[in-house]
Motif scaffolding. Structure first.
Motif, short mmCIF file in Angstrom:
data_model
loop_
_atom_site.label_atom_id
_atom_site.label_comp_id
_atom_site.label_asym_id
_atom_site.label_seq_id
_atom_site.Cartn_x
_atom_site.Cartn_y
_atom_site.Cartn_z
N CYS A 1 0.84 -1.21 0.00
CA CYS A 1 0.00 0.00 0.00
C CYS A 1 0.87 1.25 0.00
N SER A 2 1.96 1.25 0.78
CA SER A 2 2.85 2.40 0.84
C SER A 2 3.50 2.67 -0.51
N VAL A 3 3.93 1.61 -1.20
CA VAL A 3 4.52 1.76 -2.53
C VAL A 3 3.50 2.37 -3.49
N LEU A 4 2.26 1.89 -3.42
CA LEU A 4 1.22 2.39 -4.32
C LEU A 4 0.84 3.84 -4.02
N PHE A 5 0.84 4.21 -2.74
CA PHE A 5 0.58 5.61 -2.40
C PHE A 5 1.71 6.52 -2.89
N ALA A 6 2.94 6.02 -2.85
CA ALA A 6 4.06 6.79 -3.39
C ALA A 6 3.88 7.00 -4.89
N VAL A 7 3.46 5.94 -5.60
CA VAL A 7 3.19 6.05 -7.03
C VAL A 7 2.06 7.05 -7.27
N HIS A 8 1.03 7.00 -6.43
CA HIS A 8 -0.11 7.92 -6.57
C HIS A 8 0.36 9.37 -6.44
N ILE A 9 1.23 9.65 -5.47
CA ILE A 9 1.74 11.01 -5.28
C ILE A 9 2.51 11.47 -6.51
N LEU A 10 3.31 10.58 -7.09
CA LEU A 10 4.10 10.95 -8.26
C LEU A 10 3.22 11.14 -9.50
N ILE A 11 2.15 10.36 -9.62
CA ILE A 11 1.22 10.54 -10.74
C ILE A 11 0.54 11.91 -10.63
N ILE A 12 0.11 12.27 -9.43
CA ILE A 12 -0.50 13.59 -9.23
C ILE A 12 0.51 14.69 -9.55
N ASP A 13 1.77 14.50 -9.15
CA ASP A 13 2.81 15.48 -9.46
C ASP A 13 2.95 15.66 -10.97
N ARG A 14 2.75 14.59 -11.70
CA ARG A 14 2.89 14.64 -13.16
C ARG A 14 1.70 15.34 -13.82
N PHE A 15 0.48 15.08 -13.36
CA PHE A 15 -0.70 15.55 -14.09
C PHE A 15 -1.35 16.79 -13.51
N SER A 16 -1.15 17.10 -12.23
CA SER A 16 -1.86 18.23 -11.63
C SER A 16 -1.54 19.58 -12.29
N PRO A 17 -0.31 19.80 -12.81
CA PRO A 17 -0.10 21.08 -13.51
C PRO A 17 -0.79 21.17 -14.87
N LEU A 18 -1.25 20.03 -15.40
CA LEU A 18 -1.77 20.00 -16.77
C LEU A 18 -3.28 20.08 -16.83
N LYS B 1 0.04 20.83 -6.52
CA LYS B 1 0.37 21.48 -7.79
C LYS B 1 1.57 22.39 -7.61
N GLY B 2 2.63 22.12 -8.34
CA GLY B 2 3.83 22.95 -8.30
C GLY B 2 4.74 22.70 -7.12
N MET B 3 4.43 21.71 -6.27
CA MET B 3 5.26 21.44 -5.09
C MET B 3 6.13 20.22 -5.31
N ASP B 4 7.34 20.23 -4.73
CA ASP B 4 8.21 19.07 -4.78
C ASP B 4 7.47 17.87 -4.17
N PRO B 5 7.40 16.73 -4.89
CA PRO B 5 6.61 15.60 -4.37
C PRO B 5 7.13 15.04 -3.05
N THR B 6 8.46 15.12 -2.81
CA THR B 6 8.99 14.64 -1.53
C THR B 6 8.53 15.52 -0.38
N VAL B 7 8.56 16.84 -0.57
CA VAL B 7 8.07 17.75 0.46
C VAL B 7 6.58 17.52 0.69
N ALA B 8 5.83 17.31 -0.40
CA ALA B 8 4.39 17.03 -0.27
C ALA B 8 4.16 15.76 0.55
N SER B 9 4.95 14.71 0.30
CA SER B 9 4.77 13.46 1.04
C SER B 9 5.09 13.65 2.52
#
Length: 292
Positions: free
Chosen positions: A157-174, A234-242
């Motif tokens: 679950c933790s791995v999948l939530f990490a993937v989810h955060i990175l997917i949002i980082d990719r698409f939220s600015p678009l 949106k626009g935030m470093d994904p590590t800081v967001a996590s």
């Protein structure tokens, strides 16, 4: 402002652990998730046109924008549905403390996975992650750290939530954040509904008995919480967001202390302090290099 939005998200999620635990007394994991995500999507449907009118402009509806929205919603929904299912099953076979600690390990996994897609965090961010992990251990863990079936499910679950955060980082600015969130809920609900129909036998009396935790998880934890995550990231470093989102563990303990009058040990207080220290370190401005 984005940091405050993510801290509010963590507060909402911290209280949601209670709703998830109570809901599981009446419903299976797939049924609970299908109901909560479907409600989350429904809640956002009337919000979208309202925000369009208040904002005074319509989002980009060109072919490229539509493709990005559909692709992002599908990927976010699949990751969210799979992560939530693994978490719901995992908490049945492990302690709440271990589940909270292992789930929040996405604060380590996000920068590790992010490095593969060119999102390499600064050195001080790794220091923030280290402080937060130690704080989480003190806050959540008691006894041995042997991994059982439930622990491995929560780790997935933790791995999948990490993937989810990175997917949002990719698409939220678009794309529009609320539309992305709404679409991901209906996709996650569909994923959960497949498991519900295949492995569980939901009944109307069981759903009625679990109305309160399902509504909280659907309206606040899903509809409000995950939408705030999309907007705040949106626009935030994904590590800081996590790191900011991992404060849900702190808020869940603090809520029990303040609202339920549960005691907090010195170890738990030290864990909270270290986590907040890690968050503060991550928020410090980067040192500027001198130019000639």
């Amino acid at each position: 402002m984005h940091s405050l939005i993510l801290i509010l998200t963590a507060m909402i999620w911290g209280a949601a652990f209670v709703a998830q635990s109570v809901g599981m007394d009446y419903l299976g994991p797939f049924t609970f998730n299908a109901a909560r995500f479907f409600i989350g999507g429904l809640v956002l449907l009337p919000v979208i046109p309202l925000l369009d009118r208040l904002g005074g402009h319509a989002p980009d509806k060109g072919p490229a924008a539509r493709r990005a929205l559909v692709r992002g919603g599908l990927l976010c929904g699949l990751a969210l549905g799979a992560a939530s299912t693994a978490q719901q099953f995992g908490v049945q076979y492990t302690t709440v403390g271990k589940a909270g600690f292992i789930t929040a390990l996405y604060i380590v996994l996000v920068p590790l996975l992010g490095a593969f897609v060119g999102r390499r965090p600064a050195g001080r961010i790794w220091g923030s992650v280290a402080l937060a992990v130690v704080g989480l251990y003190l806050l959540c863990m008691e006894g041995s750290f042997r991994l059982g079936l439930g622990d491995l499910l929560v780790l997935g679950c933790s791995v999948l939530f990490a993937v989810h955060i990175l997917i949002i980082d990719r698409f939220s600015p678009l794309v529009d954040g609320v539309r992305l969130s709404c679409l991901q809920f209906f996709v996650a609900a569909a994923v959960s509904a497949v498991g519900m129909l295949a492995f569980e036998q939901p009944t109307l009396p069981a759903l009625t008995a679990a109305w309160a935790p399902v509504l909280y998880a659907g309206v606040l934890s899903s509809g409000v919480g995950y939408t705030l995550q999309v907007v705040g990231q949106k626009g935030m470093d994904p590590t800081v967001a996590s790191l900011l989102l991992s404060l849900e563990s702190v808020f869940s303990v603090l809520a029990g202390w303040v609202l339920l009058h549960q005691s907090m040990s010195g170890r738990e207080l030290a864990g909270c302090a270290l986590m907040f220290a890690g968050i503060l370190l991550a928020q410090l401005p980067a040192r500027r290099t001198k130019t000639a």
